[in-house]
Write a protein that holds these residues in place. Structure first.
Motif, PDB file in Angstrom:
ATOM      1  N   PRO A 123       0.825  -1.209   0.000  1.00  0.00           N
ATOM      2  CA  PRO A 123       0.000   0.000   0.000  1.00  0.00           C
ATOM      3  C   PRO A 123       0.861   1.261   0.000  1.00  0.00           C
ATOM      4  O   PRO A 123       2.045   1.226   0.350  1.00  0.00           O
ATOM      5  CB  PRO A 123      -0.793  -0.089   1.310  1.00  0.00           C
ATOM      6  CG  PRO A 123      -0.550  -1.452   1.849  1.00  0.00           C
ATOM      7  CD  PRO A 123       0.735  -1.932   1.273  1.00  0.00           C
ATOM      8  N   HIS A 124       0.255   2.364  -0.387  1.00  0.00           N
ATOM      9  CA  HIS A 124       0.966   3.635  -0.530  1.00  0.00           C
ATOM     10  C   HIS A 124       0.085   4.807  -0.092  1.00  0.00           C
ATOM     11  O   HIS A 124       0.126   5.881  -0.706  1.00  0.00           O
ATOM     12  CB  HIS A 124       1.322   3.817  -2.009  1.00  0.00           C
ATOM     13  CG  HIS A 124       2.675   4.407  -2.288  1.00  0.00           C
ATOM     14  ND1 HIS A 124       2.996   5.711  -1.980  1.00  0.00           N
ATOM     15  CD2 HIS A 124       3.770   3.869  -2.860  1.00  0.00           C
ATOM     16  CE1 HIS A 124       4.251   5.939  -2.376  1.00  0.00           C
ATOM     17  NE2 HIS A 124       4.746   4.831  -2.905  1.00  0.00           N
ATOM     18  N   PRO A 125      -0.744   4.632   0.949  1.00  0.00           N
ATOM     19  CA  PRO A 125      -1.635   5.740   1.337  1.00  0.00           C
ATOM     20  C   PRO A 125      -0.817   6.868   1.944  1.00  0.00           C
ATOM     21  O   PRO A 125       0.118   6.622   2.703  1.00  0.00           O
ATOM     22  CB  PRO A 125      -2.562   5.101   2.372  1.00  0.00           C
ATOM     23  CG  PRO A 125      -1.771   3.978   2.953  1.00  0.00           C
ATOM     24  CD  PRO A 125      -0.829   3.509   1.878  1.00  0.00           C
ATOM     25  N   VAL A 182      12.323   5.429  -7.439  1.00  0.00           N
ATOM     26  CA  VAL A 182      11.567   6.103  -8.494  1.00  0.00           C
ATOM     27  C   VAL A 182      10.528   5.126  -9.036  1.00  0.00           C
ATOM     28  O   VAL A 182      10.862   3.993  -9.401  1.00  0.00           O
ATOM     29  CB  VAL A 182      12.485   6.575  -9.649  1.00  0.00           C
ATOM     30  CG1 VAL A 182      11.696   7.459 -10.611  1.00  0.00           C
ATOM     31  CG2 VAL A 182      13.711   7.308  -9.120  1.00  0.00           C
ATOM     32  N   HIS A 183       9.288   5.559  -9.081  1.00  0.00           N
ATOM     33  CA  HIS A 183       8.211   4.735  -9.637  1.00  0.00           C
ATOM     34  C   HIS A 183       8.276   4.703 -11.166  1.00  0.00           C
ATOM     35  O   HIS A 183       8.792   5.628 -11.796  1.00  0.00           O
ATOM     36  CB  HIS A 183       6.849   5.324  -9.267  1.00  0.00           C
ATOM     37  CG  HIS A 183       6.440   5.123  -7.850  1.00  0.00           C
ATOM     38  ND1 HIS A 183       5.130   4.958  -7.487  1.00  0.00           N
ATOM     39  CD2 HIS A 183       7.149   5.063  -6.705  1.00  0.00           C
ATOM     40  CE1 HIS A 183       5.046   4.808  -6.170  1.00  0.00           C
ATOM     41  NE2 HIS A 183       6.265   4.881  -5.661  1.00  0.00           N
ATOM     42  N   GLY A 184       7.702   3.667 -11.732  1.00  0.00           N
ATOM     43  CA  GLY A 184       7.458   3.637 -13.169  1.00  0.00           C
ATOM     44  C   GLY A 184       8.701   3.480 -14.024  1.00  0.00           C
ATOM     45  O   GLY A 184       8.665   3.724 -15.229  1.00  0.00           O
ATOM     46  N   TYR A 237       8.499   9.781  -6.558  1.00  0.00           N
ATOM     47  CA  TYR A 237       9.866   9.384  -6.210  1.00  0.00           C
ATOM     48  C   TYR A 237      10.090   9.802  -4.771  1.00  0.00           C
ATOM     49  O   TYR A 237       9.602  10.840  -4.351  1.00  0.00           O
ATOM     50  CB  TYR A 237      10.918   9.958  -7.162  1.00  0.00           C
ATOM     51  CG  TYR A 237      10.876  11.449  -7.409  1.00  0.00           C
ATOM     52  CD1 TYR A 237      10.046  11.986  -8.397  1.00  0.00           C
ATOM     53  CD2 TYR A 237      11.695  12.320  -6.689  1.00  0.00           C
ATOM     54  CE1 TYR A 237      10.029  13.357  -8.643  1.00  0.00           C
ATOM     55  CE2 TYR A 237      11.677  13.691  -6.930  1.00  0.00           C
ATOM     56  CZ  TYR A 237      10.841  14.200  -7.909  1.00  0.00           C
ATOM     57  OH  TYR A 237      10.813  15.546  -8.144  1.00  0.00           O
ATOM     58  N   HIS A 238      10.788   8.962  -4.023  1.00  0.00           N
ATOM     59  CA  HIS A 238      10.817   9.199  -2.570  1.00  0.00           C
ATOM     60  C   HIS A 238      11.851   8.347  -1.870  1.00  0.00           C
ATOM     61  O   HIS A 238      12.383   7.391  -2.431  1.00  0.00           O
ATOM     62  CB  HIS A 238       9.428   8.911  -1.973  1.00  0.00           C
ATOM     63  CG  HIS A 238       8.896   7.523  -2.208  1.00  0.00           C
ATOM     64  ND1 HIS A 238       9.134   6.477  -1.341  1.00  0.00           N
ATOM     65  CD2 HIS A 238       8.124   7.004  -3.207  1.00  0.00           C
ATOM     66  CE1 HIS A 238       8.521   5.386  -1.786  1.00  0.00           C
ATOM     67  NE2 HIS A 238       7.917   5.671  -2.927  1.00  0.00           N
ATOM     68  N   CYS A 239      12.088   8.712  -0.617  1.00  0.00           N
ATOM     69  CA  CYS A 239      12.874   7.848   0.264  1.00  0.00           C
ATOM     70  C   CYS A 239      11.988   6.670   0.654  1.00  0.00           C
ATOM     71  O   CYS A 239      10.817   6.853   0.972  1.00  0.00           O
ATOM     72  CB  CYS A 239      13.327   8.601   1.508  1.00  0.00           C
ATOM     73  SG  CYS A 239      14.304   7.544   2.614  1.00  0.00           S
TER      74      CYS A 239
HETATM   75 CU1  C2O Z   1       7.638   0.762  -2.774  1.00  0.00          CU
HETATM   76 CU2  C2O Z   1       6.539   4.473  -3.726  1.00  0.00          CU
HETATM   77  O1  C2O Z   1       7.012   2.578  -3.262  1.00  0.00           O
END
Ligand code: C2O
Ligand code: CU
Ligand code: CU
Length: 510
Positions: free
Chosen positions: A171-173, A422-424, A474-476
């Protein structure tokens, strides 16, 4: 997970009709989860499983999720749910999972296939299902922009268009990712190629996912406890693998392929074999290496995957364990962040490991892109910020030309260890700390560890799914940092790239 005696669906004793009971007990379970900062599934103190030589509980293998072909799509069904799970003998935790009370089944699809996943949210709170490492349109990616309300079903679909790899879902809420992932919402998503790689590939026999998480047991070992809040995030004192405490695996083959996923909120693992023997790294986040790479130890930060092959002699009795490492922070910060801990991860015995068999010397590996000459972007990692900003769902931080390859230059100017996801996309590390990347970072990656003062240069090939209104993240991936806002958004455009933040076109909806 199915068929597990350690899963206790929420109790259905006295009172109201079944549906009501279910909902009420779910809320109670979630209430406990909500209080996790106080009495949650983590805590400090005792480190009960740091040796591994006596581990004796059969390693649970996440079941392969059955699918059906419908209108040319491989259709999977997932249900997010809550309950209680005995993660450590005698210690029941308030947990969440997919198709069970803890973790989720393994999804598996072949490159080229169209897949669709029906994700039903049977939690009393909103959730999402993010396909970590997957190349797909942002609208199907399962971020907070695709929240699933309680009772609702979300049905993303896409075509698998990337090399064989060990991906995962979670999940990513917004602001709640640590809570939900830490409670057990994580599963593996395997991508296969039509042509076999020559690596061990018998799921559950010689091809084994290892989902590593840390939980917290109070000293005394009776109840869930409170995690240590460290600079890197929240650290538990007990390691579980596929939900199994002190796991043992009896190998029946000489070569064992372990697909290791660090699904912990913050803890990093430095893997080695108790025998001092080397193992071979054969795959990283996004796919296989060109050739097996022998190594003695391997650091894995949260969300990273490593496919390793371990040779198991017939009389083997060895432990895959995590040993002290250097996260690059001050000695005290490294210590509270778990860097000095030793944990058994998995005891492996080789009583039945009769079959011989070697490793292929070459692996089918996707070629790396050439160094991008176009756009170069710089990202400064602060304590919980990227380029000095905190996540704003209504702000697009970066506009990237669909199908282009960019250089992303990362610098950690803070005193905290971070990683960067980074997503995608799957990227290639062109340089790390000004030099050649570490052997563990030479394959396709979607997440990279960056110590304080560290730098990384990434070649990032972006997908062709232009969509100016739906961002990727994109994130930590230290989840406490992420939840605190160490995250930003990019969109893929058919028009001109830019790095000026723009307001999200759907800002009015939020
Ligand atoms: Cu594992 Cu933004 O995710
Ligand atoms: Cu992701
Ligand atoms: Cu971080």
């Amino acid at each position: 997970m199915s068929s597990d005696s350690h899963n206790r669906p929420t109790p259905t004793t006295d009172g109201p009709p079944p549906i009501q009971i279910k909902r009420r007990t779910l809320l109670i379970g979630l209430g406990a989860l909500g209080a996790m900062g106080v009495i949650g599934y983590w805590a400090t103190a005792a480190k009960p499983n740091n040796n591994g030589s006596t581990f004796a509980t059969a390693l649970r293998i996440p079941p392969l999720l059955e699918s059906e072909m419908l209108d040319g799509e491989r259709v999977f069904r997932l249900s997010a749910q809550a309950g209680e799970t005995e993660l450590v003998p005698g210690v029941w935790f308030a947990t969440m999972g997919f198709n069970g009370t803890h973790l989720g089944p393994t999804l598996r699809a072949v490159r080229g296939e169209k897949v669709r996943v029906h994700v039903t949210n049977n939690l009393p709170v909103a959730t999402t299902a993010h396909w970590h490492g997957m190349l797909l349109p942002a609208s199907q990616d399962g971020t907070a922009h695709q929240a699933i309300a309680p009772g609702a079903t979300w049905k993303p679909s896409w075509q698998i268009d990337q090399p064989a790899a060990t991906l995962w879902y979670h999940p990513h809420p917004h602001g709640q990712t640590e809570l939900q992932v830490g409670s057990g919402m994580a599963g593996v998503f395997l991508i296969d190629e039509q042509t076999p790689s020559g690596l061990p590939s018998d799921y559950g026999v010689d091809d084994i996912p290892l989902i590593i998480q840390d939980v917290t047991v109070q000293s005394g070992g009776q109840r869930p406890g409170t995690p240590t809040t460290a600079p890197i995030g929240r650290i538990g004192n007990t390691v579980i693998v596929n939900g199994t405490h002190e796991p043992h695996f009896a190998a029946t083959t000489r070569q064992l392929r372990l697909r290791v996923l660090n699904a912990s909120a913050a803890r990093c693992y430095n893997l080695e074999l108790s025998t001092g023997e080397q193992f071979h790294l054969v795959g990283t986040d996004g796919g296989l290496l060109p050739a097996p790479s022998p190594m003695g130890s391997l650091l894995l930060s949260p969300a990273e995957r490593a496919e390793i092959v371990v040779t198991v002699p017939q009389d083997a009795d060895l432990v895959l364990r995590s040993v002290p490492h250097d996260l690059g922070m001050s000695k005290g910060d490294d210590m509270t962040s778990g860097a000095e801990d030793t944990f058994g991860i998995l005891r492996i015995t080789g009583a039945g490991a009769a079959t011989a068999g070697g490793l292929p010397t070459a692996l089918p590996s996707a070629r790396h892109p050439g160094r991008a000459s176009g756009i170069e972007r710089h990202f400064i990692l602060g304590d919980t910020t990227i380029n000095g900003k905190s996540m704003d769902m209504d702000r697009i931080d970066t506009v990237v030309a669909a199908g282009s390859t960019e250089m992303w230059m990362l610098e950690n100017t803070s005193k905290r260890a971070h990683n960067f996801h980074v997503h995608g996309t799957q990227f290639v590390v062109a340089a790390e700390n000004g030099g050649t990347p570490e052997p563990r970072n030479r394959g396709w990656k979607d997440t990279i560890f960056i110590a304080p003062g560290g730098t990384a240069e990434l070649m990032v090939p972006f997908g062709g799914y232009a969509d100016p209104t739906t961002p990727y993240m994109y994130h930590c991936h230290m989840l406490w940092h992420e939840d605190q806002g160490m995250m930003a958004q990019y969109v893929l455009t058919d028009g001109e790239p830019s790095s000026e933040p723009v307001m999200h076109p759907n800002a009015m909806h939020h």
